[in-house]
Write a protein that holds these residues in place. Structure first.
Motif, PDB file in Angstrom:
ATOM      1  N   SER A   7       0.596  -1.208   0.014  1.00 29.59           N
ATOM      2  CA  SER A   7       0.186   0.246   0.521  1.00 29.59           C
ATOM      3  C   SER A   7       0.788   1.497  -0.031  1.00 29.59           C
ATOM      4  CB  SER A   7      -0.839  -0.072   1.151  1.00 29.59           C
ATOM      5  OG  SER A   7      -0.319  -0.062   2.435  1.00 29.59           O
ATOM      6  N   GLY A   8       0.178   2.488  -0.205  1.00 26.37           N
ATOM      7  CA  GLY A   8       1.099   3.580  -0.185  1.00 26.37           C
ATOM      8  C   GLY A   8       1.396   3.928  -1.826  1.00 26.37           C
ATOM      9  N   GLY A   9       0.974   3.774  -2.358  1.00 27.93           N
ATOM     10  CA  GLY A   9       1.143   4.038  -4.094  1.00 27.93           C
ATOM     11  C   GLY A   9       0.329   5.610  -3.899  1.00 27.93           C
ATOM     12  N   GLY A  10       0.979   6.023  -5.383  1.00 28.32           N
ATOM     13  CA  GLY A  10       0.244   6.857  -5.654  1.00 28.32           C
ATOM     14  C   GLY A  10       1.128   8.173  -6.732  1.00 28.32           C
ATOM     15  N   LEU A  11       0.025   9.156  -6.597  1.00 30.86           N
ATOM     16  CA  LEU A  11       0.797  10.185  -8.052  1.00 30.86           C
ATOM     17  C   LEU A  11       1.570  10.735  -7.229  1.00 30.86           C
ATOM     18  CD1 LEU A  11       1.444  11.433 -10.841  1.00 30.86           C
ATOM     19  CD2 LEU A  11      -0.913  11.995 -10.213  1.00 30.86           C
ATOM     20  N   VAL A  12       2.801  11.463  -8.082  1.00 31.38           N
ATOM     21  CA  VAL A  12       3.873  12.971  -6.628  1.00 31.38           C
ATOM     22  C   VAL A  12       4.475  13.017  -7.615  1.00 31.38           C
ATOM     23  CG1 VAL A  12       6.094  10.849  -6.716  1.00 31.38           C
ATOM     24  CG2 VAL A  12       5.555  12.814  -4.972  1.00 31.38           C
ATOM     25  N   GLN A  13       4.392  14.411  -7.650  1.00 26.02           N
ATOM     26  CA  GLN A  13       5.397  15.846  -8.101  1.00 26.02           C
ATOM     27  C   GLN A  13       7.465  15.021  -8.281  1.00 26.02           C
ATOM     28  OE1 GLN A  13       4.648  19.345  -7.707  1.00 26.02           O
ATOM     29  NE2 GLN A  13       2.766  19.178  -9.017  1.00 26.02           N
ATOM     30  N   PRO A  14       8.100  15.072  -9.422  1.00 24.28           N
ATOM     31  CA  PRO A  14       9.480  15.014  -9.335  1.00 24.28           C
ATOM     32  C   PRO A  14       9.893  15.941  -8.151  1.00 24.28           C
ATOM     33  CG  PRO A  14       8.822  15.119 -11.493  1.00 24.28           C
ATOM     34  CD  PRO A  14       7.404  15.663 -10.844  1.00 24.28           C
ATOM     35  N   GLY A  15      10.769  14.701  -7.759  1.00 25.95           N
ATOM     36  CA  GLY A  15      11.182  15.912  -5.849  1.00 25.95           C
ATOM     37  C   GLY A  15      10.205  15.373  -4.635  1.00 25.95           C
ATOM     38  N   GLY A  16       9.057  14.456  -4.504  1.00 21.95           N
ATOM     39  CA  GLY A  16       8.293  14.384  -3.324  1.00 21.95           C
ATOM     40  C   GLY A  16       8.672  13.000  -3.061  1.00 21.95           C
ATOM     41  N   SER A  17       8.278  12.631  -2.431  1.00 22.54           N
ATOM     42  CA  SER A  17       8.765  11.825  -0.951  1.00 22.54           C
ATOM     43  C   SER A  17       6.928  10.872  -1.739  1.00 22.54           C
ATOM     44  CB  SER A  17       8.469  11.825   0.126  1.00 22.54           C
ATOM     45  OG  SER A  17      10.057  12.675  -0.360  1.00 22.54           O
ATOM     46  N   LEU A  18       7.374   9.789  -1.713  1.00 23.84           N
ATOM     47  CA  LEU A  18       6.665   8.584  -0.844  1.00 23.84           C
ATOM     48  C   LEU A  18       6.824   7.713   0.101  1.00 23.84           C
ATOM     49  CD1 LEU A  18       4.203   7.832  -4.749  1.00 23.84           C
ATOM     50  CD2 LEU A  18       3.550   9.172  -2.162  1.00 23.84           C
ATOM     51  N   ARG A  19       5.991   7.009   1.316  1.00 21.04           N
ATOM     52  CA  ARG A  19       6.313   5.685   1.599  1.00 21.04           C
ATOM     53  C   ARG A  19       5.214   4.869   1.250  1.00 21.04           C
ATOM     54  NH1 ARG A  19       6.438   4.676   8.233  1.00 21.04           N
ATOM     55  NH2 ARG A  19       4.208   4.446   7.865  1.00 21.04           N
ATOM     56  N   LEU A  20       5.994   3.523   0.891  1.00 20.25           N
ATOM     57  CA  LEU A  20       5.578   2.312   0.129  1.00 20.25           C
ATOM     58  C   LEU A  20       5.167   1.002   1.973  1.00 20.25           C
ATOM     59  CD1 LEU A  20       6.244   1.264  -3.153  1.00 20.25           C
ATOM     60  CD2 LEU A  20       4.688   3.045  -2.092  1.00 20.25           C
ATOM     61  N   SER A  21       3.641   0.211   2.111  1.00 21.47           N
ATOM     62  CA  SER A  21       4.368  -0.541   3.106  1.00 21.47           C
ATOM     63  C   SER A  21       3.860  -1.634   2.413  1.00 21.47           C
ATOM     64  CB  SER A  21       2.759   0.206   4.167  1.00 21.47           C
ATOM     65  OG  SER A  21       3.528   1.473   5.095  1.00 21.47           O
ATOM     66  N   CYS A  22       4.568  -2.289   3.110  1.00 20.06           N
ATOM     67  CA  CYS A  22       4.009  -4.565   3.196  1.00 20.06           C
ATOM     68  C   CYS A  22       3.543  -5.133   4.296  1.00 20.06           C
ATOM     69  CB  CYS A  22       4.961  -5.138   2.164  1.00 20.06           C
ATOM     70  SG  CYS A  22       4.983  -6.608   2.069  1.00 20.06           S
ATOM     71  N   ALA A  23       2.381  -5.006   4.077  1.00 17.12           N
ATOM     72  CA  ALA A  23       1.724  -5.621   5.371  1.00 17.12           C
ATOM     73  C   ALA A  23       1.818  -7.186   5.203  1.00 17.12           C
ATOM     74  CB  ALA A  23       0.749  -5.325   5.590  1.00 17.12           C
ATOM     75  N   ALA A  24       2.638  -7.915   6.334  1.00 20.26           N
ATOM     76  CA  ALA A  24       2.655  -9.188   5.894  1.00 20.26           C
ATOM     77  C   ALA A  24       2.284 -10.712   6.759  1.00 20.26           C
ATOM     78  CB  ALA A  24       4.388 -10.266   5.805  1.00 20.26           C
ATOM     79  N   SER A  25       2.219 -11.537   6.611  1.00 22.59           N
ATOM     80  CA  SER A  25       1.913 -12.389   7.333  1.00 22.59           C
ATOM     81  C   SER A  25       1.416 -13.925   6.429  1.00 22.59           C
ATOM     82  CB  SER A  25      -0.086 -12.505   7.055  1.00 22.59           C
ATOM     83  OG  SER A  25      -0.960 -12.502   6.145  1.00 22.59           O
ATOM     84  N   GLY A  26       1.426 -14.997   7.346  1.00 19.23           N
ATOM     85  CA  GLY A  26       1.390 -16.561   7.658  1.00 19.23           C
ATOM     86  C   GLY A  26       2.947 -16.804   6.846  1.00 19.23           C
ATOM     87  N   PHE A  27       3.845 -16.263   7.557  1.00 16.87           N
ATOM     88  CA  PHE A  27       5.094 -17.324   7.597  1.00 16.87           C
ATOM     89  C   PHE A  27       5.845 -16.054   9.149  1.00 16.87           C
ATOM     90  CE2 PHE A  27       7.446 -13.422   6.033  1.00 16.87           C
ATOM     91  CZ  PHE A  27       6.880 -12.964   5.322  1.00 16.87           C
ATOM     92  N   VAL A  28       7.229 -16.606   9.279  1.00 13.21           N
ATOM     93  CA  VAL A  28       7.433 -15.897  10.723  1.00 13.21           C
ATOM     94  C   VAL A  28       8.392 -14.590   9.826  1.00 13.21           C
ATOM     95  CG1 VAL A  28       9.356 -16.079  12.645  1.00 13.21           C
ATOM     96  CG2 VAL A  28       7.701 -17.821  12.039  1.00 13.21           C
ATOM     97  N   PHE A  29       8.187 -13.242  10.508  1.00 11.97           N
ATOM     98  CA  PHE A  29       8.360 -12.351   9.668  1.00 11.97           C
ATOM     99  C   PHE A  29       9.376 -11.813  10.249  1.00 11.97           C
ATOM    100  CE2 PHE A  29       8.237  -8.555   7.399  1.00 11.97           C
ATOM    101  CZ  PHE A  29       8.563  -7.493   7.940  1.00 11.97           C
ATOM    102  N   SER A  30       9.672 -12.378  11.569  1.00 12.58           N
ATOM    103  CA  SER A  30      10.542 -11.578  12.189  1.00 12.58           C
ATOM    104  C   SER A  30      12.320 -12.050  11.325  1.00 12.58           C
ATOM    105  CB  SER A  30      10.663 -11.118  13.729  1.00 12.58           C
ATOM    106  OG  SER A  30      10.643 -12.944  13.454  1.00 12.58           O
ATOM    107  N   ILE A  31      12.814 -13.734  10.500  1.00 10.90           N
ATOM    108  CA  ILE A  31      13.371 -13.866  10.757  1.00 10.90           C
ATOM    109  C   ILE A  31      13.921 -14.177   8.688  1.00 10.90           C
ATOM    110  CG2 ILE A  31      13.964 -15.706  12.828  1.00 10.90           C
ATOM    111  CD1 ILE A  31      13.023 -17.490  10.885  1.00 10.90           C
ATOM    112  N   ALA A  32      12.359 -13.134   8.330  1.00 13.98           N
ATOM    113  CA  ALA A  32      12.902 -13.457   7.056  1.00 13.98           C
ATOM    114  C   ALA A  32      13.077 -11.965   6.290  1.00 13.98           C
ATOM    115  CB  ALA A  32      10.933 -13.008   6.648  1.00 13.98           C
ATOM    116  N   THR A  33      14.064 -13.329   4.971  1.00 12.53           N
ATOM    117  CA  THR A  33      14.719 -11.379   3.957  1.00 12.53           C
ATOM    118  C   THR A  33      13.208 -11.069   3.520  1.00 12.53           C
ATOM    119  OG1 THR A  33      17.258 -12.781   4.634  1.00 12.53           O
ATOM    120  CG2 THR A  33      16.195 -10.640   2.224  1.00 12.53           C
ATOM    121  N   MET A  34      13.488  -9.831   2.972  1.00  8.36           N
ATOM    122  CA  MET A  34      12.037  -9.587   2.384  1.00  8.36           C
ATOM    123  C   MET A  34      12.577  -8.595   1.413  1.00  8.36           C
ATOM    124  SD  MET A  34       9.505 -10.691   3.659  1.00  8.36           S
ATOM    125  CE  MET A  34       7.867  -9.613   3.113  1.00  8.36           C
ATOM    126  N   GLY A  35      12.745  -7.981   0.445  1.00  8.93           N
ATOM    127  CA  GLY A  35      13.190  -6.794  -0.698  1.00  8.93           C
ATOM    128  C   GLY A  35      11.870  -6.235  -1.472  1.00  8.93           C
TER     129      GLY A  35
END
Length: 112
Positions: A7-35
């Motif tokens: 989540s968190g995508g959208g339209l932004v002007q050059p030079g702007g900022s966005l923060r994307l999030s990835c909500a995870a479930s179904g596995f042990v997140f704390s020991i996972a390598t994510m990308g």
């Protein structure tokens, strides 16, 4: 069952900022390598950056110094903070639980 939801995508002007999030479930997140990956129109999907279980990060050269990956193991969420965005950052951004699981993606468009 592994579930990844960006989540968190959208339209932004050059030079702007966005923060994307990835909500995870179904596995042990704390020991996972994510990308985070992205796919621009007409191009192959490419790695943006990864974060290990020990919070070690690595980034694609073109985003170093502008993008930051972090994680909150208490919430099972990974983030991608994107600053100083450029039109060439446009694409669909995907979350990945390495090696085999992907989210559905969220669109990021950088345009004036």
């Amino acid at each position: 069952q592994v579930r990844l939801e960006e989540s968190g995508g959208g339209l932004v002007q050059p030079g702007g900022s966005l923060r994307l999030s990835c909500a995870a479930s179904g596995f042990v997140f704390s020991i996972a390598t994510m990308g985070w990956y992205r796919q621009a129109p007409g191009k192959q999907r490419e790695l943006v950056g990864i974060i290990s279980s020990s919070d070690t990060t690595n980034y694609k050269d073109s985003v170093k110094g502008r993008f930051t990956i972090s994680r909150d193991n208490a919430k099972n969420v990974m983030y991608l903070q994107m600053n100083s965005l450029k039109p060439e950052d446009t694409g669909i951004y995907y979350c990945r639980y390495l090696p085999n699981d992907w989210g559905q993606g969220t669109q990021v468009s950088v345009s004036s």
